[in-house]
Design an enzyme around this catalytic site. Structure first.
Site, PDB file in Angstrom:
ATOM      1  CB  CYS A 129      39.608  13.679  57.590  1.00  0.00           C
ATOM      2  SG  CYS A 129      39.463  14.429  59.233  1.00  0.00           S
ATOM      3  CB  CYS A 130      42.324   9.161  58.194  1.00  0.00           C
ATOM      4  SG  CYS A 130      40.828   8.643  59.065  1.00  0.00           S
ATOM      5  CB  CYS A 236      42.856   5.782  60.603  1.00  0.00           C
ATOM      6  SG  CYS A 236      44.415   5.131  61.270  1.00  0.00           S
TER       7      CYS A 236
END
EC number: 1.8.4.10
Length: 244
Positions: A129-130, A236
């Site tokens: 997702c990051c 992240c």
């Protein structure tokens, strides 16, 4: 580099690595404005970018940058999961600091539709997702630049505790003007610059990222302890993966 390569003095495959080491040594005790000014001299305004999350401590670096040159391009990663308060804070700081080139970069629709059609990837695979929301967009955004500035600080702990002032990031250099600053230094910049705090700071959010992965934290905890709580994840990826 291997011992053999060192023994025959082979040139570095990446010239930015050697230059970053030289600059880091020269700027080790420099102030944040001096580091930003050195980055400007090194590559020029058109080849330098500042990457900002417009988070809880971002205004300090943006203020220092604006005092040096408010026209330095600022890259803002709009992931699609940001708090409305962060977006409003971005607009407030742009106006107050007179920033003239803030670029909001978003993930590609094709990547979202392919990897996150249900928009729940943050739960099942936060690293991916990051990647599609931050790492890949940042790679695109930094393509025209030779160096970038960011706001990491050693006092934030974790993987940031030993960051240099200047480091190589793939083919470009990464400047960390706030590597040596203390929390007191940050507070002083806010006070002297009359900078507004992030709206969520008063609600217990010590570090603000995307909504699903940001939690409140106790004031005596690590600054980033409210990020990805319970997942063993602290970054992240934009500072742990090469952007080029």
């Amino acid at each position: 580099m291997s011992e053999l390569a060192q023994s025959v003095s082979l040139p570095s495959a990446n010239p930015s690595e050697a230059r970053a080491r030289d600059l880091d040594a020269a700027l080790r005790a420099a102030s944040p404005p001096e580091i930003i000014a050195a980055a400007l001299r090194e590559v020029g305004r058109d080849r330098l970018a500042l990457v900002s999350s417009f988070g809880t401590e971002s205004a300090a670096l943006l203020k220092v940058m604006a005092d040096v040159d408010p026209a330095i391009p600022v890259v803002f990663l709009d992931t699609g999961w940001l708090f409305a308060e962060t977006l409003a804070y971005r607009d407030t700081l742009i106006d107050q600091l007179g920033l003239t080139d803030v670029r909001s970069i978003k993930p590609l629709d094709a990547d979202l539709d392919r990897d996150d059609p249900a928009r729940d990837l943050w739960f099942s695979d936060p690293d991916q997702c990051c990647f599609i929301r931050k790492v890949e967009p940042l790679r695109r955004a930094l393509a025209p630049f030779e160096a970038w500035l960011n706001g990491r600080k050693r006092f934030q702990g974790g993987a940031r505790a030993e960051i240099p002032v200047v480091e190589a990031d793939g083919v470009r250099m990464k400047f960390n003007p706030f590597a040596n600053v203390s929390r007191e230094d940050i507070n002083a910049i806010y006070a002297l610059g009359k900078l507004p705090p992030h709206p969520l700071l008063a609600s217990g959010f010590l570090s603000v990222g995307c909504m699903p992965c940001t939690s409140r934290a106790e004031s005596d905890q690590d600054t980033r302890s409210g990020r990805w709580q319970g997942r063993g994840k602290t970054e992240c990826g934009i500072h742990t993966m090469k952007t080029s």
